[in-house]
Design an enzyme around this catalytic site. Structure first.
Site, PDB file in Angstrom:
ATOM      1  N   GLU A 151       0.803  -1.232   0.000  1.00 26.07           N
ATOM      2  CA  GLU A 151       0.000   0.000   0.000  1.00 26.07           C
ATOM      3  C   GLU A 151       0.834   1.280   0.000  1.00 26.07           C
ATOM      4  O   GLU A 151       0.636   2.160   0.831  1.00 26.07           O
ATOM      5  CB  GLU A 151      -0.976  -0.033   1.189  1.00 26.07           C
ATOM      6  CG  GLU A 151      -1.878  -1.258   1.137  1.00 26.07           C
ATOM      7  CD  GLU A 151      -2.745  -1.460   2.379  1.00 26.07           C
ATOM      8  OE1 GLU A 151      -2.733  -0.602   3.271  1.00 26.07           O
ATOM      9  OE2 GLU A 151      -3.439  -2.490   2.442  1.00 26.07           O
ATOM     10  N   GLU A 259      -6.016 -10.761  -1.042  1.00 25.09           N
ATOM     11  CA  GLU A 259      -6.821 -10.481   0.164  1.00 25.09           C
ATOM     12  C   GLU A 259      -8.320 -10.399  -0.170  1.00 25.09           C
ATOM     13  O   GLU A 259      -9.018  -9.486   0.279  1.00 25.09           O
ATOM     14  CB  GLU A 259      -6.376  -9.155   0.810  1.00 25.09           C
ATOM     15  CG  GLU A 259      -4.894  -9.092   1.136  1.00 25.09           C
ATOM     16  CD  GLU A 259      -4.475  -7.843   1.912  1.00 25.09           C
ATOM     17  OE1 GLU A 259      -5.338  -7.095   2.408  1.00 25.09           O
ATOM     18  OE2 GLU A 259      -3.258  -7.615   2.018  1.00 25.09           O
TER      19      GLU A 259
HETATM   20  O1  9MR Z   1      -7.336  -7.661   8.727  1.00 25.76           O
HETATM   21  C1  9MR Z   1      -6.404  -6.825   9.360  1.00 25.76           C
HETATM   22  C2  9MR Z   1      -7.009  -6.260  10.640  1.00 25.76           C
HETATM   23  O2  9MR Z   1      -7.198  -7.301  11.583  1.00 25.76           O
HETATM   24  C3  9MR Z   1      -6.107  -5.178  11.214  1.00 25.76           C
HETATM   25  O3  9MR Z   1      -6.741  -4.596  12.322  1.00 25.76           O
HETATM   26  C4  9MR Z   1      -5.840  -4.151  10.129  1.00 25.76           C
HETATM   27  C5  9MR Z   1      -4.965  -3.020  10.626  1.00 25.76           C
HETATM   28  O4  9MR Z   1      -5.000  -1.995   9.711  1.00 25.76           O
HETATM   29  O5  9MR Z   1      -5.210  -4.772   9.025  1.00 25.76           O
HETATM   30  C6  9MR Z   1      -6.041  -5.701   8.410  1.00 25.76           C
HETATM   31  O6  9MR Z   1      -5.414  -6.259   7.266  1.00 25.76           O
HETATM   32  C7  9MR Z   1      -5.128  -5.352   6.195  1.00 25.76           C
HETATM   33  C8  9MR Z   1      -3.928  -5.916   5.467  1.00 25.76           C
HETATM   34  O7  9MR Z   1      -2.862  -6.122   6.359  1.00 25.76           O
HETATM   35  C9  9MR Z   1      -3.504  -4.989   4.348  1.00 25.76           C
HETATM   36  N1  9MR Z   1      -4.596  -4.725   3.446  1.00 25.76           N
HETATM   37  C10 9MR Z   1      -5.841  -4.291   4.059  1.00 25.76           C
HETATM   38  C11 9MR Z   1      -6.250  -5.291   5.151  1.00 25.76           C
HETATM   39  C12 9MR Z   1      -7.608  -4.911   5.717  1.00 25.76           C
HETATM   40  O8  9MR Z   1      -7.559  -3.671   6.349  1.00 25.76           O
END
Ligand code: 9MR
Length: 341
Positions: A151, A259
């Site tokens: 990102e 994802e």
């Molecule tokens: O699913 C993840 C969630 O449990 C966390 O709180 C969050 C923190 O920002 O990150 C989520 O995973 C993300 C992933 O690492 C990167 N792409 C977006 C995902 C969803 O937010």
């Protein structure tokens, strides 16, 4: 190159299939037989709970740690490395012949407080280099691919002004791929993002141009991650998605669906459920047709523990299993599509 990649995956799949005689007819075995990866993001608790662990092993042949490998968890302080949860996940995957994706080294979120001690560009390079070396040498041969950076773009196609960009511009992104290649030359290295999946948007164009420049400079990148956090309100522009996938193929790069989840406005209507099913299926069909796509990772498996409602208020039901861990009809149709791959 695509053919070689296909054959390698297929060979690995056949081997894994032979080893997994107990679950020959499972969706996981179907994916393996099809020579593809059908995976899921998991939390440490998922593999401690017998029912959940069983569900994961039977239905998926790949996993990715949803949060466990992020800096805040794996290296909470400069001197404290917390490998225990990640070790357990990797052992679980090895025991069950599952592929593991590593997620993620460079990100603007879930960093530990060590990043507050960064004073200059050298500090940033050193910190990311230590993380890459420690993690990739520990799991060498056990984690197949990594999101080296995640990102790094804004929606308008500019680079995100993260702490990493602030100190290093784009140099760290490229150097991290070199460091990762040196740490484990067999692991595949990815640049991952969201909302850049369909060609033609400012973010998609900027992402593509940056990756193209990396390839031209000889930066060791193997592929790109399309997160695909989608919503039934917007659907998928299949043509634009395929166009994007194909231009990465032309660069010699793999595209992984990293994802996937497809949320809907709650309570979901019958029409939403039908649209969601169609969207999940479309992604599987694309994987079947496009030779540089072979990995279909879903971001969590159950609506019971989803990240979605907390982020998109009023939205949910994004996953393949419901709150009671029951597979939704869409899951069965994905398995059917895999059978005919
Ligand atoms: O699913 C993840 C969630 O449990 C966390 O709180 C969050 C923190 O920002 O990150 C989520 O995973 C993300 C992933 O690492 C990167 N792409 C977006 C995902 C969803 O937010």
């Amino acid at each position: 190159m695509n053919k070689i990649f296909r054959l390698t995956v297929l060979a690995a799949g056949i081997l894994a299939g032979v080893a997994c005689t107990a679950c020959k007819k499972s969706p996981a075995a179907t994916a393996t037989k099809a020579g593809m990866y059908f995976g899921v993001a998991i939390q440490p608790g998922d593999i401690l709970d017998e029912n959940k662990a069983k569900l994961i092993v039977q239905n998926f042949n790949a996993i990715v740690p949803e949060n466990t490998m992020k800096m805040i968890n794996i290296r909470p302080t400069k001197t404290l490395w917390n490998f225990s949860d990640m070790d357990k996940m990797v052992d679980f995957a090895q025991k069950n012949k599952m592929m593991v994706r590593g997620h993620t080294f460079i990100w603007h979120q879930q960093n530990s407080t060590i990043v507050n001690q960064i004073r200059n560009r050298e500090d940033a390079f050193a910190l990311i280099g230590e993380n890459i070396n420690q993690i990739m040498t520990r799991y060498r041969g056990k984690i197949a691919c990594y999101d080296v950076a995640n990102e790094i773009f804004n929606e308008d196609g500019t680079f995100r002004k993260s702490i990493w960009y602030k100190w290093c511009g784009t140099d760290l992104y490229e150097e991290a791929f070199r460091m990762a290649r040196a740490a484990d030359s067999d692991a595949k290295l990815f640049l991952n993002d969201y909302s850049h999946e369909e060609a033609g948007t400012p973010k998609a164009e900027a992402f593509y141009e940056f990756v193209k420049s990396m390839v031209e400079k000889g930066v060791p990148i193997d592929g790109v991650g399309f997160q695909l956090h989608l919503c039934t309100d917007y659907g998928i522009n299949e043509e634009r998605l395929r166009e994007n996938i194909r231009r990465f193929a032309d660069l010699g790069l793999e595209v992984q669906f990293t994802e996937i989840d497809i949320r809907m406005k709650m309570p979901g209507s019958e029409a939403d459920v039908a649209i969601q099913k169609e969207m999940y299926e479309t992604l599987m069909r694309i994987l079947k047709d496009e030779p540089n796509v072979n990995t279909y990772m879903t971001w969590g498996y159950t609506d019971a523990t989803s990240w979605v409602p907390a982020t998109f208020h009023g939205y949910g039901d994004a996953h393949l299993f419901d709150k009671d861990l029951k597979a939704k009809p869409v899951f069965g149709s994905l398995v059917e599509l895999m059978k005919n791959k």
